[in-house]
Motif scaffolding. Structure first.
Motif, mmCIF file in Angstrom:
data_model
loop_
_atom_site.group_PDB
_atom_site.id
_atom_site.type_symbol
_atom_site.label_atom_id
_atom_site.label_comp_id
_atom_site.label_asym_id
_atom_site.label_seq_id
_atom_site.Cartn_x
_atom_site.Cartn_y
_atom_site.Cartn_z
ATOM 1 N N MET A 1 0.817 -1.195 0.000
ATOM 2 C CA MET A 1 0.000 0.000 0.000
ATOM 3 C C MET A 1 0.855 1.250 0.000
ATOM 4 O O MET A 1 0.336 2.313 0.225
ATOM 5 C CB MET A 1 -0.835 0.014 1.260
ATOM 6 N N ASN A 2 2.144 1.169 -0.230
ATOM 7 C CA ASN A 2 2.998 2.330 -0.136
ATOM 8 C C ASN A 2 2.855 3.247 -1.346
ATOM 9 O O ASN A 2 2.971 4.443 -1.207
ATOM 10 C CB ASN A 2 4.462 1.956 -0.017
ATOM 11 N N SER A 3 2.673 2.710 -2.500
ATOM 12 C CA SER A 3 2.678 3.543 -3.699
ATOM 13 C C SER A 3 1.427 4.410 -3.773
ATOM 14 O O SER A 3 0.337 3.989 -3.376
ATOM 15 C CB SER A 3 2.791 2.670 -4.946
ATOM 16 N N PRO A 4 1.601 5.640 -4.278
ATOM 17 C CA PRO A 4 0.441 6.533 -4.399
ATOM 18 C C PRO A 4 -0.647 5.959 -5.309
ATOM 19 O O PRO A 4 -1.830 6.178 -5.064
ATOM 20 C CB PRO A 4 1.034 7.807 -4.994
ATOM 21 N N GLY A 5 -0.258 5.214 -6.329
ATOM 22 C CA GLY A 5 -1.243 4.602 -7.221
ATOM 23 C C GLY A 5 -2.109 3.582 -6.500
ATOM 24 O O GLY A 5 -3.319 3.500 -6.721
ATOM 25 N N ARG A 6 -1.502 2.801 -5.632
ATOM 26 C CA ARG A 6 -2.248 1.789 -4.873
ATOM 27 C C ARG A 6 -3.200 2.458 -3.876
ATOM 28 O O ARG A 6 -4.333 2.018 -3.703
ATOM 29 C CB ARG A 6 -1.243 0.883 -4.148
ATOM 30 N N ILE A 7 -2.735 3.512 -3.224
ATOM 31 C CA ILE A 7 -3.594 4.248 -2.289
ATOM 32 C C ILE A 7 -4.763 4.876 -3.031
ATOM 33 O O ILE A 7 -5.902 4.828 -2.565
ATOM 34 C CB ILE A 7 -2.766 5.310 -1.526
ATOM 35 N N PHE A 8 -4.493 5.449 -4.194
ATOM 36 C CA PHE A 8 -5.554 6.047 -5.010
ATOM 37 C C PHE A 8 -6.573 4.990 -5.434
ATOM 38 O O PHE A 8 -7.783 5.230 -5.415
ATOM 39 C CB PHE A 8 -4.940 6.736 -6.234
ATOM 40 N N THR A 9 -6.098 3.799 -5.791
ATOM 41 C CA THR A 9 -6.994 2.701 -6.163
ATOM 42 C C THR A 9 -7.905 2.331 -4.994
ATOM 43 O O THR A 9 -9.109 2.130 -5.170
ATOM 44 C CB THR A 9 -6.180 1.472 -6.608
ATOM 45 N N TYR A 10 -7.338 2.236 -3.796
ATOM 46 C CA TYR A 10 -8.151 1.913 -2.620
ATOM 47 C C TYR A 10 -9.158 3.020 -2.315
ATOM 48 O O TYR A 10 -10.281 2.727 -1.896
ATOM 49 C CB TYR A 10 -7.260 1.638 -1.406
ATOM 50 N N LEU A 11 -8.785 4.274 -2.518
ATOM 51 C CA LEU A 11 -9.731 5.369 -2.297
ATOM 52 C C LEU A 11 -10.889 5.319 -3.291
ATOM 53 O O LEU A 11 -12.044 5.569 -2.920
ATOM 54 C CB LEU A 11 -9.013 6.711 -2.382
ATOM 55 N N ILE A 12 -10.586 4.982 -4.539
ATOM 56 C CA ILE A 12 -11.656 4.845 -5.535
ATOM 57 C C ILE A 12 -12.575 3.681 -5.175
ATOM 58 O O ILE A 12 -13.802 3.807 -5.224
ATOM 59 C CB ILE A 12 -11.068 4.670 -6.951
ATOM 60 N N LEU A 13 -11.995 2.536 -4.795
ATOM 61 C CA LEU A 13 -12.811 1.380 -4.410
ATOM 62 C C LEU A 13 -13.624 1.664 -3.143
ATOM 63 O O LEU A 13 -14.764 1.210 -3.025
ATOM 64 C CB LEU A 13 -11.926 0.149 -4.216
ATOM 65 N N LEU A 14 -13.056 2.432 -2.220
ATOM 66 C CA LEU A 14 -13.796 2.826 -1.030
ATOM 67 C C LEU A 14 -14.990 3.704 -1.410
ATOM 68 O O LEU A 14 -16.090 3.536 -0.884
ATOM 69 C CB LEU A 14 -12.877 3.565 -0.057
ATOM 70 N N THR A 15 -14.788 4.607 -2.350
ATOM 71 C CA THR A 15 -15.884 5.447 -2.836
ATOM 72 C C THR A 15 -16.955 4.600 -3.503
ATOM 73 O O THR A 15 -18.159 4.827 -3.297
ATOM 74 C CB THR A 15 -15.347 6.497 -3.828
ATOM 75 N N VAL A 16 -16.539 3.604 -4.274
ATOM 76 C CA VAL A 16 -17.505 2.703 -4.912
ATOM 77 C C VAL A 16 -18.316 1.961 -3.856
ATOM 78 O O VAL A 16 -19.543 1.831 -3.973
ATOM 79 C CB VAL A 16 -16.783 1.707 -5.858
ATOM 80 N N GLN A 17 -17.660 1.487 -2.793
ATOM 81 C CA GLN A 17 -18.373 0.776 -1.733
ATOM 82 C C GLN A 17 -19.368 1.687 -1.023
ATOM 83 O O GLN A 17 -20.484 1.270 -0.722
ATOM 84 C CB GLN A 17 -17.385 0.185 -0.720
ATOM 85 N N VAL A 18 -18.989 2.918 -0.772
ATOM 86 C CA VAL A 18 -19.911 3.857 -0.125
ATOM 87 C C VAL A 18 -21.111 4.116 -1.036
ATOM 88 O O VAL A 18 -22.259 4.146 -0.578
ATOM 89 C CB VAL A 18 -19.183 5.171 0.242
ATOM 90 N N LEU A 19 -20.872 4.270 -2.325
ATOM 91 C CA LEU A 19 -21.975 4.460 -3.270
ATOM 92 C C LEU A 19 -22.875 3.229 -3.331
ATOM 93 O O LEU A 19 -24.097 3.355 -3.419
ATOM 94 C CB LEU A 19 -21.442 4.806 -4.657
ATOM 95 N N LEU A 20 -22.276 2.046 -3.283
ATOM 96 C CA LEU A 20 -23.075 0.818 -3.257
ATOM 97 C C LEU A 20 -23.963 0.766 -2.021
ATOM 98 O O LEU A 20 -25.135 0.384 -2.102
ATOM 99 C CB LEU A 20 -22.167 -0.421 -3.292
ATOM 100 N N CYS A 21 -23.411 1.135 -0.885
ATOM 101 C CA CYS A 21 -24.189 1.101 0.360
ATOM 102 C C CYS A 21 -25.308 2.135 0.356
ATOM 103 O O CYS A 21 -26.395 1.879 0.877
ATOM 104 C CB CYS A 21 -23.280 1.361 1.556
ATOM 105 N N ASN A 22 -25.049 3.296 -0.218
ATOM 106 C CA ASN A 22 -26.033 4.375 -0.165
ATOM 107 C C ASN A 22 -27.087 4.307 -1.257
ATOM 108 O O ASN A 22 -28.222 4.726 -1.030
ATOM 109 C CB ASN A 22 -25.336 5.733 -0.227
ATOM 110 N N TYR A 23 -26.730 3.819 -2.434
ATOM 111 C CA TYR A 23 -27.634 3.944 -3.571
ATOM 112 C C TYR A 23 -28.045 2.631 -4.235
ATOM 113 O O TYR A 23 -28.875 2.655 -5.123
ATOM 114 C CB TYR A 23 -27.026 4.865 -4.633
ATOM 115 N N LEU A 24 -27.474 1.514 -3.861
ATOM 116 C CA LEU A 24 -27.826 0.248 -4.499
ATOM 117 C C LEU A 24 -28.590 -0.628 -3.500
ATOM 118 O O LEU A 24 -28.056 -1.564 -2.926
ATOM 119 C CB LEU A 24 -26.580 -0.484 -5.007
#
Length: 173
Positions: A1-24
């Motif tokens: 999880m050190n690379s900025p790209g990996r952290i950015f990927t996790y932030l995008i997936l976290l956003t997707v999960q929040v959207l799934l919980c709120n709107y799906l």
């Protein structure tokens, strides 16, 4: 999880999960979560404590940013982080820890990846549904919710596995 790209990927997936919980909200029988796949396919070189911290941060963020019971995802995801190394050893073998190499969808294949996803999704859903129902729902309702959520979560976790297990290709000029 050190690379900025990996952290950015996790932030995008976290956003997707929040959207799934709120709107799906497909129905009361389906609860979709990609959190177990996010924990399972984190870097194999991470220590157990770091994986537990990652699971806590991800699940607390989802609980805090979505309209659910605060702490429910935390309660269900921490055991997934706890058994993550055992699932990797069981499904993919000891070599990944000995060599420090990551899991790859291309090398391990769709069947092994699917088996690992089903294991961690099942553990997550068993705890989540048990805690969410708190003894107030009948067994058949919980069993149907488990099966429908496992099918939906398993299917949505495959693209997550593809994103998180992508092998780095050398730059070509």
């Amino acid at each position: 999880m050190n690379s900025p790209g990996r952290i950015f990927t996790y932030l995008i997936l976290l956003t997707v999960q929040v959207l799934l919980c709120n709107y799906l909200h497909l129905s009361q029988y389906v609860m979709v979560s990609i959190l177990p796949a996010m924990v399972l396919f984190s870097d194999v070189r991470l220590s157990g404590v770091k994986v537990l911290c990652l699971a806590f941060v991800l699940s607390f963020a989802v609980d805090f940013l979505s309209d659910g019971v605060l702490g429910l995802n935390v309660l269900a995801l921490i055991p997934v982080a706890f058994v993550r190394d055992g699932v990797i050893r069981l499904v993919f073998g000891e070599d990944h820890f000995a060599r420090g190499e990551g899991i790859s969808l291309v090398r391990q294949g769709i069947w092994k990846i699917s088996a690992a996803i089903i294991m961690v999704q099942s553990l997550f859903l068993l705890i989540y549904i048990w805690a969410d129902g708190a003894g107030t729902r009948p067994f058949w309702f919980c069993a149907l919710r488990f099966a429908a959520s496992l099918a939906a979560g398993g299917v949505l976790s495959l693209p997550v596995a593809r994103v998180l297990t992508a092998e780095k290709t050398p730059d070509r000029w």
